[in-house]
Design an enzyme around this catalytic site. Structure first.
Site, PDB file in Angstrom:
ATOM      1  N   GLY A 285       0.772  -1.235   0.000  1.00 25.85           N
ATOM      2  CA  GLY A 285       0.000   0.000   0.000  1.00 25.85           C
ATOM      3  C   GLY A 285       0.798   1.277   0.000  1.00 25.85           C
ATOM      4  O   GLY A 285       0.219   2.361   0.126  1.00 25.85           O
ATOM      5  N   ARG A 334       2.605  -1.476  -6.115  1.00 28.57           N
ATOM      6  CA  ARG A 334       2.680  -0.183  -6.792  1.00 28.57           C
ATOM      7  C   ARG A 334       4.053   0.492  -6.627  1.00 28.57           C
ATOM      8  O   ARG A 334       4.589   1.038  -7.591  1.00 28.57           O
ATOM      9  CB  ARG A 334       1.601   0.733  -6.215  1.00 28.57           C
ATOM     10  CG  ARG A 334       1.458   2.067  -6.924  1.00 28.57           C
ATOM     11  CD  ARG A 334       0.585   3.026  -6.088  1.00 28.57           C
ATOM     12  NE  ARG A 334      -0.571   2.390  -5.516  1.00 28.57           N
ATOM     13  CZ  ARG A 334      -1.779   2.386  -6.050  1.00 28.57           C
ATOM     14  NH1 ARG A 334      -1.997   3.012  -7.182  1.00 28.57           N
ATOM     15  NH2 ARG A 334      -2.782   1.778  -5.454  1.00 28.57           N
ATOM     16  N   ARG A 375      -7.759   3.814 -14.199  1.00 24.35           N
ATOM     17  CA  ARG A 375      -7.644   4.397 -12.861  1.00 24.35           C
ATOM     18  C   ARG A 375      -8.274   5.798 -12.725  1.00 24.35           C
ATOM     19  O   ARG A 375      -8.925   6.077 -11.714  1.00 24.35           O
ATOM     20  CB  ARG A 375      -6.195   4.388 -12.382  1.00 24.35           C
ATOM     21  CG  ARG A 375      -5.628   2.952 -12.253  1.00 24.35           C
ATOM     22  CD  ARG A 375      -4.314   2.892 -11.480  1.00 24.35           C
ATOM     23  NE  ARG A 375      -4.510   3.168 -10.081  1.00 24.35           N
ATOM     24  CZ  ARG A 375      -4.288   4.333  -9.505  1.00 24.35           C
ATOM     25  NH1 ARG A 375      -3.820   5.353 -10.216  1.00 24.35           N
ATOM     26  NH2 ARG A 375      -4.522   4.509  -8.225  1.00 24.35           N
ATOM     27  N   CYS A 406     -15.830   5.547 -26.186  1.00 23.60           N
ATOM     28  CA  CYS A 406     -17.097   6.269 -26.272  1.00 23.60           C
ATOM     29  C   CYS A 406     -17.642   6.656 -24.914  1.00 23.60           C
ATOM     30  O   CYS A 406     -18.747   6.232 -24.538  1.00 23.60           O
ATOM     31  CB  CYS A 406     -18.106   5.411 -27.015  1.00 23.60           C
ATOM     32  SG  CYS A 406     -17.641   5.282 -28.726  1.00 23.60           S
TER      33      CYS A 406
HETATM   34  N1  LLP Z   1      -1.214  -6.991  -0.282  1.00 21.20           N
HETATM   35  C1  LLP Z   1      -2.541  -7.160  -0.365  1.00 21.20           C
HETATM   36  C2  LLP Z   1      -3.196  -8.129   0.485  1.00 21.20           C
HETATM   37  C3  LLP Z   1      -3.280  -6.389  -1.272  1.00 21.20           C
HETATM   38  O1  LLP Z   1      -4.588  -6.560  -1.349  1.00 21.20           O
HETATM   39  C4  LLP Z   1      -2.625  -5.442  -2.092  1.00 21.20           C
HETATM   40  C5  LLP Z   1      -3.367  -4.617  -3.039  1.00 21.20           C
HETATM   41  C6  LLP Z   1      -1.230  -5.316  -1.978  1.00 21.20           C
HETATM   42  C7  LLP Z   1      -0.567  -6.103  -1.049  1.00 21.20           C
HETATM   43  C8  LLP Z   1      -0.430  -4.368  -2.821  1.00 21.20           C
HETATM   44  O2  LLP Z   1      -0.785  -3.044  -2.659  1.00 21.20           O
HETATM   45  P1  LLP Z   1       0.134  -1.893  -3.325  1.00 21.20           P
HETATM   46  O3  LLP Z   1       1.460  -1.910  -2.628  1.00 21.20           O
HETATM   47  O4  LLP Z   1       0.294  -2.222  -4.760  1.00 21.20           O
HETATM   48  O5  LLP Z   1      -0.633  -0.649  -3.109  1.00 21.20           O
HETATM   49  N2  LLP Z   1      -6.382  -1.226  -8.261  1.00 21.20           N
HETATM   50  C9  LLP Z   1      -6.093  -0.290  -7.194  1.00 21.20           C
HETATM   51  C10 LLP Z   1      -5.262  -0.898  -6.127  1.00 21.20           C
HETATM   52  C11 LLP Z   1      -5.862  -2.171  -5.564  1.00 21.20           C
HETATM   53  C12 LLP Z   1      -4.951  -2.801  -4.581  1.00 21.20           C
HETATM   54  C13 LLP Z   1      -5.408  -4.158  -4.246  1.00 21.20           C
HETATM   55  N3  LLP Z   1      -4.602  -4.789  -3.271  1.00 21.20           N
HETATM   56  C14 LLP Z   1      -5.406   0.927  -7.795  1.00 21.20           C
HETATM   57  O6  LLP Z   1      -5.199   0.954  -8.996  1.00 21.20           O
HETATM   58  O7  LLP Z   1      -5.093   1.873  -7.092  1.00 21.20           O
END
Ligand code: LLP
Length: 478
Positions: A285, A334, A375, A406
């Site tokens: 996150g 991310r 996004r 569209c």
């Molecule tokens: N661990 C778990 C259990 C997760 O559910 C997630 C993300 C991560 C790690 C990795 O999170 P990151 O470090 O990438 O923020 N589609 C959304 C983000 C959804 C994240 C889902 N889970 C966006 O584009 O912002």
């Protein structure tokens, strides 16, 4: 929940630029925190990445294309492995870093992750299949998911994954059944809903009570789950507790509360069941910069702050000397792949629109859009961009980069200054598109998905090929 990302724009009420976007002194300048590390503007004005001219990448692979800087990806992975994990060495013996494959995954990227010594977090049988095809070491894989099927559990246990993160009481029965049938003991963690309201967009916050993930700490369900797992010694081994509070988070305040609550439950379980729980997962996150409004902490800063708070909160464990603080794992997606890529588009239609007597906005249409980056439409996410194929001396014009789909919500970059001489055939690059763009892409309007081109040391190679209309038609068997 974060305020409306377009808030400043609306607040001003004039349709003008948002507060974070000052009129640029030099419309060709690049904000370093937005770009992969090898990106710079060459002498001739065109962008270079991995030692290559973006014009030659476009000529060889077409547009739109996701361009992924391998060295940048690897260096961010290493920064988490070393700089983030370093401060945990004394507190709990270290931290294990799992790359969250949902942000972007293909076999080549899985190999880079394996190569750099990280683990891999997968969420479906599909993501696990990519890891398997890449030959990713099974013991370094974690399987997540709030609705794992029996087939996915079997796939994971047969491959021998290092941990399955349990997300419901139902799942305990499912894992128990599959493990018994296969004659294995499943290493598991329990995903705990710690009741933290992460300061991010509501759709990507995951640890408040009223949502689908995890087992509630407040109502005792998480503890109940741990008890049930501990009763099944023949089929399950409890490694520890896990939480993930959300995504695109910029401070460690939410993690502090989450660690405090996890440690509290951890200590209760250790005491009441007289067991060792070797690990604790804090999820991913960590936020990245998409525009000048975002100021993320570095992995080193995050590591120091989080190790500190773990040490403080961990004092309640054992004798109070912190000796049995569990080893930490994290799952950044991310923050590793997001800034490592940009999307290269070709400009088509350029259309000035009079917003009011003070503001003219130029709508710049590109050859992709919400199918390759959903996004902005999904989370009101802001991006930025630059003219990539040349330098321009023309004055900056307030622009909105839109796709070819569209929908009026088909926006790639809501607000940006681009040079006033922008014209069809120019290339523009949108940074920060490595995470959750290809992986959330669609074929909306029967648009083939763009390729992913990896660049390094003056070489470009396709790691995910472009989809074709034939690929799409092949699915249509009617
Ligand atoms: N661990 C778990 C259990 C997760 O559910 C997630 C993300 C991560 C790690 C990795 O999170 P990151 O470090 O990438 O923020 N589609 C959304 C983000 C959804 C994240 C889902 N889970 C966006 O584009 O912002």
């Amino acid at each position: 929940m974060r305020a409306h990302e377009a808030g400043a724009l609306h607040a001003e009420g004039y349709g003008g630029p948002p507060l974070y976007l000052p009129y640029p002194e030099d419309v060709n300048a690049l904000l370093p925190q937005l770009w992969a590390r090898t990106v710079h503007r060459g002498e001739d004005g065109a962008l270079r990445v991995g030692g290559l001219d973006v014009r030659s990448i476009a000529a060889e692979f077409g547009t739109p294309a996701y361009v992924l800087d391998e060295e940048d990806f690897r260096s961010r992975a290493r920064a988490f492995r070393d700089d983030y994990a370093g401060p945990f060495a004394e507190v709990c013996g270290g931290a294990d870093v799992y790359y969250a494959g949902k942000a972007f995954l293909c076999t080549e990227v899985a190999r880079w992750v394996a190569d750099e010594g990280l683990g891999l977090d997968v969420t479906t049988g599909g993501e696990l299949a990519v890891a398997q095809r890449a030959g990713f070491p099974a013991e370094r894989i974690a399987l997540h998911g709030n609705n794992k099927s029996l087939a996915e559990i079997e796939q994971a246990l047969s491959y021998g994954v290092g941990k399955i993160v349990i997300d419901s009481l139902d799942e305990i029965e499912r894992i128990d059944a599959v493990a018994a049938r296969l004659g294995v003991v499943a290493p598991v963690m329990i995903r705990v809903t710690v009741g933290v309201e992460a300061h991010t967009h509501e759709f990507i916050a995951t640890a408040h009570e009223d949502q689908k993930f995890g087992l509630s700490l407040a109502t005792g369900v998480a503890k109940e789950a741990a008890g049930r797992v501990l009763d099944r010694t023949g089929t399950m081994r409890l490694l520890g507790l896990h939480s993930h509070i959300g995504s695109q988070i910029f401070d460690t305040g939410g993690f502090e509360i989450s660690v405090r609550r996890l440690i509290g439950l951890h200590a209760e379980l250790v005491r009441e069941h007289d067991i060792e729980l070797p690990s604790m997962g804090l999820g991913g996150g960590f936020g990245i910069a998409y525009t000048s409004q975002h100021t993320p902490l570095s992995p080193a800063e995050l590591g120091e702050q989080m190790a500190d708070l773990l040490e403080r909160e961990g004092k309640i464990i054992g004798d109070g000397d912190g000796s049995s603080i569990p080893r930490i794992s994290i799952e950044p997606g991310r923050a590793i792949v997001g800034p490592a890529a940009f999307t290269l588009y070709e400009v088509g239609t350029v259309k000035p629109v009079t917003v009011n007597e003070r503001v003219t906005r130029t709508y710049v249409s590109v050859d992709g859009g919400m199918s390759d980056n959903i996004r902005p439409a999904l989370y009101e996410a802001d991006y930025s961009c630059t003219l990539a194929s040349r330098r321009s001396d023309a004055p900056p014009m307030l622009s909105r980069v839109v796709g070819k789909h569209c929908e009026s919500g088909d926006i790639v970059v809501l607000d940006e200054y681009l040079p006033a001489d922008l014209r069809a055939g120019d290339l523009i690059a949108v940074p920060g598109t490595g995470a959750y763009c290809r992986s959330l892409s669609s074929q909306y309007n029967h648009t083939p998905r763009p390729p992913v081109v990896a660049v390094r040391d003056g070489r470009a190679r396709l790691i995910v090929r472009r989809e074709t209309v034939e690929d799409i038609l092949a699915l249509d068997v009617g």
